[in-house]
Design an enzyme around this catalytic site. Structure first.
Site, PDB file in Angstrom:
ATOM      1  N   TYR A 154       2.781  -7.934  15.860  1.00  0.00           N
ATOM      2  CA  TYR A 154       3.278  -7.028  14.981  1.00  0.00           C
ATOM      3  C   TYR A 154       3.901  -6.032  15.578  1.00  0.00           C
ATOM      4  N   THR A 164       5.904   2.470  12.856  1.00  0.00           N
ATOM      5  CA  THR A 164       4.683   2.851  13.218  1.00  0.00           C
ATOM      6  C   THR A 164       4.330   3.434  14.631  1.00  0.00           C
ATOM      7  N   ASP A 165       3.192   4.083  14.838  1.00  0.00           N
ATOM      8  CA  ASP A 165       2.879   4.996  16.281  1.00  0.00           C
ATOM      9  C   ASP A 165       2.650   3.559  17.185  1.00  0.00           C
ATOM     10  N   GLU A 166       2.327   2.548  16.601  1.00  0.00           N
ATOM     11  CA  GLU A 166       1.964   1.226  17.654  1.00  0.00           C
ATOM     12  C   GLU A 166       3.109   0.802  18.508  1.00  0.00           C
ATOM     13  N   GLN A 188     -14.490  -2.496   4.569  1.00  0.00           N
ATOM     14  CA  GLN A 188     -16.037  -1.927   4.533  1.00  0.00           C
ATOM     15  C   GLN A 188     -16.189  -1.387   3.342  1.00  0.00           C
ATOM     16  N   ASP A 216      13.542 -11.496  -1.147  1.00  0.00           N
ATOM     17  CA  ASP A 216      13.128 -11.498   0.293  1.00  0.00           C
ATOM     18  C   ASP A 216      14.021 -10.324   0.853  1.00  0.00           C
ATOM     19  N   ASP A 259      10.626  -6.405  -3.344  1.00  0.00           N
ATOM     20  CA  ASP A 259       9.483  -6.841  -2.659  1.00  0.00           C
ATOM     21  C   ASP A 259       9.347  -8.378  -3.129  1.00  0.00           C
ATOM     22  N   LYS A 269     -18.351  -4.275   9.228  1.00  0.00           N
ATOM     23  CA  LYS A 269     -18.187  -5.229  10.525  1.00  0.00           C
ATOM     24  C   LYS A 269     -17.199  -4.094  11.599  1.00  0.00           C
ATOM     25  N   PHE A 286       0.781  -1.501  -0.114  1.00  0.00           N
ATOM     26  CA  PHE A 286       0.125   0.108   0.026  1.00  0.00           C
ATOM     27  C   PHE A 286       0.911   1.349  -0.146  1.00  0.00           C
ATOM     28  N   LYS A 345      -7.563  -4.427   5.433  1.00  0.00           N
ATOM     29  CA  LYS A 345      -7.305  -3.203   6.600  1.00  0.00           C
ATOM     30  C   LYS A 345      -9.002  -2.694   6.669  1.00  0.00           C
ATOM     31  N   LYS A 392       7.785  -4.576  15.111  1.00  0.00           N
ATOM     32  CA  LYS A 392       8.184  -3.271  14.758  1.00  0.00           C
ATOM     33  C   LYS A 392       8.961  -2.326  15.743  1.00  0.00           C
TER      34      LYS A 392
HETATM   35  P1  NAD Z   1       1.452  -3.867   3.026  1.00  0.00           P
HETATM   36  O1  NAD Z   1       1.260  -5.068   4.060  1.00  0.00           O
HETATM   37  O2  NAD Z   1       0.483  -3.304   2.261  1.00  0.00           O
HETATM   38  O3  NAD Z   1       2.918  -4.022   2.080  1.00  0.00           O
HETATM   39  C1  NAD Z   1       4.025  -4.613   2.733  1.00  0.00           C
HETATM   40  C2  NAD Z   1       4.773  -5.088   1.403  1.00  0.00           C
HETATM   41  O4  NAD Z   1       6.027  -5.688   1.688  1.00  0.00           O
HETATM   42  C3  NAD Z   1       3.937  -6.072   0.585  1.00  0.00           C
HETATM   43  O5  NAD Z   1       3.977  -5.887  -0.890  1.00  0.00           O
HETATM   44  C4  NAD Z   1       5.049  -7.379   0.581  1.00  0.00           C
HETATM   45  O6  NAD Z   1       5.108  -8.124  -0.639  1.00  0.00           O
HETATM   46  C5  NAD Z   1       6.380  -6.880   1.096  1.00  0.00           C
HETATM   47  N1  NAD Z   1       7.040  -7.851   2.017  1.00  0.00           N
HETATM   48  C6  NAD Z   1       6.370  -8.479   2.987  1.00  0.00           C
HETATM   49  N2  NAD Z   1       7.648  -9.173   3.453  1.00  0.00           N
HETATM   50  C7  NAD Z   1       8.604  -9.209   2.856  1.00  0.00           C
HETATM   51  C8  NAD Z   1       9.970  -9.594   2.650  1.00  0.00           C
HETATM   52  N3  NAD Z   1      10.537 -10.572   3.585  1.00  0.00           N
HETATM   53  N4  NAD Z   1      10.879  -9.285   1.753  1.00  0.00           N
HETATM   54  C9  NAD Z   1      10.434  -8.379   0.595  1.00  0.00           C
HETATM   55  N5  NAD Z   1       9.297  -7.901   0.704  1.00  0.00           N
HETATM   56  C10 NAD Z   1       8.373  -8.194   1.394  1.00  0.00           C
HETATM   57  O7  NAD Z   1       2.139  -2.685   4.253  1.00  0.00           O
HETATM   58  P2  NAD Z   1       1.722  -1.194   4.180  1.00  0.00           P
HETATM   59  O8  NAD Z   1       0.561  -0.743   4.892  1.00  0.00           O
HETATM   60  O9  NAD Z   1       2.154  -0.600   2.903  1.00  0.00           O
HETATM   61  O10 NAD Z   1       2.967  -0.765   5.462  1.00  0.00           O
HETATM   62  C11 NAD Z   1       4.169  -0.421   4.801  1.00  0.00           C
HETATM   63  C12 NAD Z   1       5.204   0.166   6.097  1.00  0.00           C
HETATM   64  O11 NAD Z   1       4.601   1.196   6.728  1.00  0.00           O
HETATM   65  C13 NAD Z   1       5.234  -1.099   7.138  1.00  0.00           C
HETATM   66  O12 NAD Z   1       6.615  -0.993   7.461  1.00  0.00           O
HETATM   67  C14 NAD Z   1       4.217  -0.703   7.938  1.00  0.00           C
HETATM   68  O13 NAD Z   1       4.766  -1.226   9.435  1.00  0.00           O
HETATM   69  C15 NAD Z   1       4.562   0.816   7.921  1.00  0.00           C
HETATM   70  N6  NAD Z   1       3.295   1.797   8.507  1.00  0.00           N
HETATM   71  C16 NAD Z   1       2.077   1.227   8.095  1.00  0.00           C
HETATM   72  C17 NAD Z   1       0.864   1.955   8.570  1.00  0.00           C
HETATM   73  C18 NAD Z   1      -0.609   1.719   7.823  1.00  0.00           C
HETATM   74  O14 NAD Z   1      -1.532   2.484   8.234  1.00  0.00           O
HETATM   75  N7  NAD Z   1      -0.620   1.014   6.859  1.00  0.00           N
HETATM   76  C19 NAD Z   1       1.021   3.212   9.285  1.00  0.00           C
HETATM   77  C20 NAD Z   1       2.394   3.278   9.705  1.00  0.00           C
HETATM   78  C21 NAD Z   1       3.525   2.760   9.395  1.00  0.00           C
HETATM   79  O1  DAU Z   2      -1.198   2.798  13.548  1.00  0.00           O
HETATM   80  C1  DAU Z   2      -0.450   2.452  12.487  1.00  0.00           C
HETATM   81  C2  DAU Z   2      -1.035   0.957  12.208  1.00  0.00           C
HETATM   82  O2  DAU Z   2      -2.225   1.104  11.547  1.00  0.00           O
HETATM   83  C3  DAU Z   2      -0.022   0.276  11.197  1.00  0.00           C
HETATM   84  O3  DAU Z   2       1.354   0.238  11.968  1.00  0.00           O
HETATM   85  C4  DAU Z   2      -0.591  -1.001  10.657  1.00  0.00           C
HETATM   86  O4  DAU Z   2       0.345  -1.633   9.744  1.00  0.00           O
HETATM   87  C5  DAU Z   2      -2.165  -0.861  10.042  1.00  0.00           C
HETATM   88  O5  DAU Z   2      -2.679  -2.019   9.827  1.00  0.00           O
HETATM   89  C6  DAU Z   2      -2.546  -0.067  11.103  1.00  0.00           C
HETATM   90  O6  DAU Z   2      -3.111  -1.071  12.225  1.00  0.00           O
HETATM   91  P1  DAU Z   2      -4.429  -1.251  12.763  1.00  0.00           P
HETATM   92  O7  DAU Z   2      -4.879  -2.465  13.570  1.00  0.00           O
HETATM   93  O8  DAU Z   2      -4.861   0.016  13.563  1.00  0.00           O
HETATM   94  O9  DAU Z   2      -5.477  -1.208  11.466  1.00  0.00           O
HETATM   95  P2  DAU Z   2      -6.605  -1.964  11.018  1.00  0.00           P
HETATM   96  O10 DAU Z   2      -7.003  -1.506   9.643  1.00  0.00           O
HETATM   97  O11 DAU Z   2      -6.544  -3.471  11.009  1.00  0.00           O
HETATM   98  O12 DAU Z   2      -7.732  -1.812  11.836  1.00  0.00           O
HETATM   99  C7  DAU Z   2      -8.188  -0.298  12.269  1.00  0.00           C
HETATM  100  C8  DAU Z   2      -9.392  -0.284  13.239  1.00  0.00           C
HETATM  101  O13 DAU Z   2     -10.281  -0.706  13.074  1.00  0.00           O
HETATM  102  C9  DAU Z   2      -8.726  -1.209  14.839  1.00  0.00           C
HETATM  103  O14 DAU Z   2      -9.109  -0.582  15.705  1.00  0.00           O
HETATM  104  C10 DAU Z   2      -9.342  -2.381  14.178  1.00  0.00           C
HETATM  105  C11 DAU Z   2     -10.899  -1.996  13.655  1.00  0.00           C
HETATM  106  N1  DAU Z   2     -11.508  -2.831  12.840  1.00  0.00           N
HETATM  107  C12 DAU Z   2     -10.548  -3.443  11.823  1.00  0.00           C
HETATM  108  C13 DAU Z   2     -11.010  -4.071  10.744  1.00  0.00           C
HETATM  109  C14 DAU Z   2     -10.461  -5.154   9.774  1.00  0.00           C
HETATM  110  C15 DAU Z   2     -12.676  -3.082  12.930  1.00  0.00           C
HETATM  111  O15 DAU Z   2     -13.690  -2.630  13.587  1.00  0.00           O
HETATM  112  N2  DAU Z   2     -13.346  -3.782  11.932  1.00  0.00           N
HETATM  113  C16 DAU Z   2     -12.678  -4.592  10.653  1.00  0.00           C
HETATM  114  O16 DAU Z   2     -13.322  -5.375   9.931  1.00  0.00           O
END
Ligand code: NAD
Ligand code: DAU
Length: 334
Positions: A150, A123-125, A194, A60, A33, A205, A11, A189, A154
């Site tokens: 997770y 991530t902020d997590e 949704q 990888d 990737d 959900k 993403f 996600k 991180k």
């Molecule tokens: P994503 O799951 O959509 O994409 C992850 C990508 O990494 C995929 O293309 C997957 O094929 C690749 N990958 C996984 N394992 C691999 C490996 N061993 N070698 C090479 N490639 C590999 O993730 P995203 O949501 O785009 O998140 C990207 C980064 O941002 C992550 O580090 C995540 O922790 C961080 N982040 C995400 C969010 C969020 O809201 N999505 C917020 C804060 C930080």
């Molecule tokens: O805060 C940054 C993080 O945000 C990133 O580090 C993660 O990679 C990213 O996946 C995200 O984590 P969350 O666990 O917050 O995201 P998720 O989209 O899984 O869920 C967001 C919120 O929605 C969480 O409180 C769980 C809830 N949820 C999720 C799903 C999939 C629902 O209520 N219903 C659902 O179907």
């Protein structure tokens, strides 16, 4: 500028590559990737028609030989690749340890050997969660307190980066961002799940009571901040990225239902995520004052509408993953 980016069939990385090639048409970007279930090569297929500026390498990040070869030829690495979904980490943590810890270690050893600039996406997590009524937000000095497999991997990867800066002088920066939304997000996600449920005629959900708060930021604002840090960030520093976008999950689902022409109450409550973090909130003062970044997508409703429109217009991108994704959720009772 020659850049190695990891995980850009996912993403945030996909959006990052598109932004870089738009803003810096002379740069060269190599995307490493593995194409896990979360990677979609088709997201950057049109970029593959310009091999001078964009190259895809399937592999990888734990493959030390491949990583070293790729790092040797670039000026900077931006590391996005990760196992990123909390629910998956609760079912099987092992790929999270492999990719998030060993993968980061492998990249750090390569940038150390070749003295290459490194930016670590996190991530902020890593900070755990806040109470709903806590007046405080996360800042750069908040102690680490991760909750899930997770977020703990991180957190571990951030610690590795800090250690490699201090012990070996690696030229690294770290950013910790809040929840992203926008195009090309995997439909496991919350928001895209949704949206695609509604397109398929399925009710959204909500986990538990839906009171959990996330601090939403548009993916483009996240990536613009990453580019600022790459250009102007101080080596060894951490920057928190957030756009003051706190909303509870119920509010988000109700807004989505309204934007998509449904009654705002047409959703179901499902069982809660074990250990579910209650609230995330980012104080991004350091990034704003030191590097001059500010978000562009300040209207969440407009950003969400554009995201809905994207999923409606790009059904062929997400449809093949829908059945398998929902099957996984059905096994979890969610
Ligand atoms: P994503 O799951 O959509 O994409 C992850 C990508 O990494 C995929 O293309 C997957 O094929 C690749 N990958 C996984 N394992 C691999 C490996 N061993 N070698 C090479 N490639 C590999 O993730 P995203 O949501 O785009 O998140 C990207 C980064 O941002 C992550 O580090 C995540 O922790 C961080 N982040 C995400 C969010 C969020 O809201 N999505 C917020 C804060 C930080
Ligand atoms: O805060 C940054 C993080 O945000 C990133 O580090 C993660 O990679 C990213 O996946 C995200 O984590 P969350 O666990 O917050 O995201 P998720 O989209 O899984 O869920 C967001 C919120 O929605 C969480 O409180 C769980 C809830 N949820 C999720 C799903 C999939 C629902 O209520 N219903 C659902 O179907």
């Amino acid at each position: 500028m020659k850049l190695l980016v990891t995980g850009c069939c996912g993403f945030i990385g996909t959006n990052f590559v598109k932004l870089v090639l738009r803003q810096h048409p002379t740069w060269h970007v190599t995307n490493l990737d593995k194409l896990t279930y979360a990677g979609n090569r088709s997201s950057l297929l049109s970029e593959e028609t310009d091999p001078v500026h964009y190259r895809f390498v399937q592999g990888d990040i734990c493959d030390a030989k491949l990583v070293e070869e790729l790092v040797a030829g670039v000026e900077a690495v931006v590391h996005f690749a990760a196992e990123s979904h909390n629910d998956n980490s609760l079912k099987d943590p092992s790929p999270f340890l492999h990719t998030n810890l060993i993968g980061t270690y492998t990249l750090l050893e390569a940038v150390r050997k070749h003295n290459v600039r490194y930016h670590h996406i996190s991530t902020d997590e890593v900070y755990g969660d806040l109470e709903l009524d806590d007046p405080d937000k996360f800042h750069e000095t908040t102690p680490y307190n991760p909750s899930s497999p997770y977020s703990s991997t991180k957190a571990g990867s951030d610690m590795l980066v800090r250690a490699w800066v201090r012990s070996f002088g690696v030229k690294a920066t770290i950013s910790n961002c809040s929840n992203n939304y926008g195009p090309y997000q995997h439909i496991e996600k919350f928001i895209p799940r949704q949206i695609t449920n509604l397109i398929c005629g399925v009710r959204p959900k909500l986990y538990g009571k839906g009171e959990n708060v996330r601090d939403w930021i548009h993916v483009e604002d996240h990536n613009l901040a990453v580019l600022e840090i790459l250009a102007k960030g101080k080596i060894g520093e951490t920057y928190l990225i957030g756009a003051d976008g706190e909303k509870n999950n119920k509010e988000v689902v109700e807004l989505l239902l309204t934007l998509m022409g449904h009654d705002a109450k047409d959703y179901d409550h499902v069982s809660d995520r074990p250990g579910h973090d209650m609230r995330y909130a980012i104080d991004s003062t350091k990034l704003r004052t030191e590097l001059g970044w500010k978000p562009i997508y300040t209207n969440f409703r407009d950003g969400l509408q554009a995201t809905v429109d994207w999923y409606k217009a790009n059904e062929s991108w997400w449809r093949p993953a829908k059945e398998a994704t929902e099957k996984k959720y059905a096994q979890l009772g969610r």
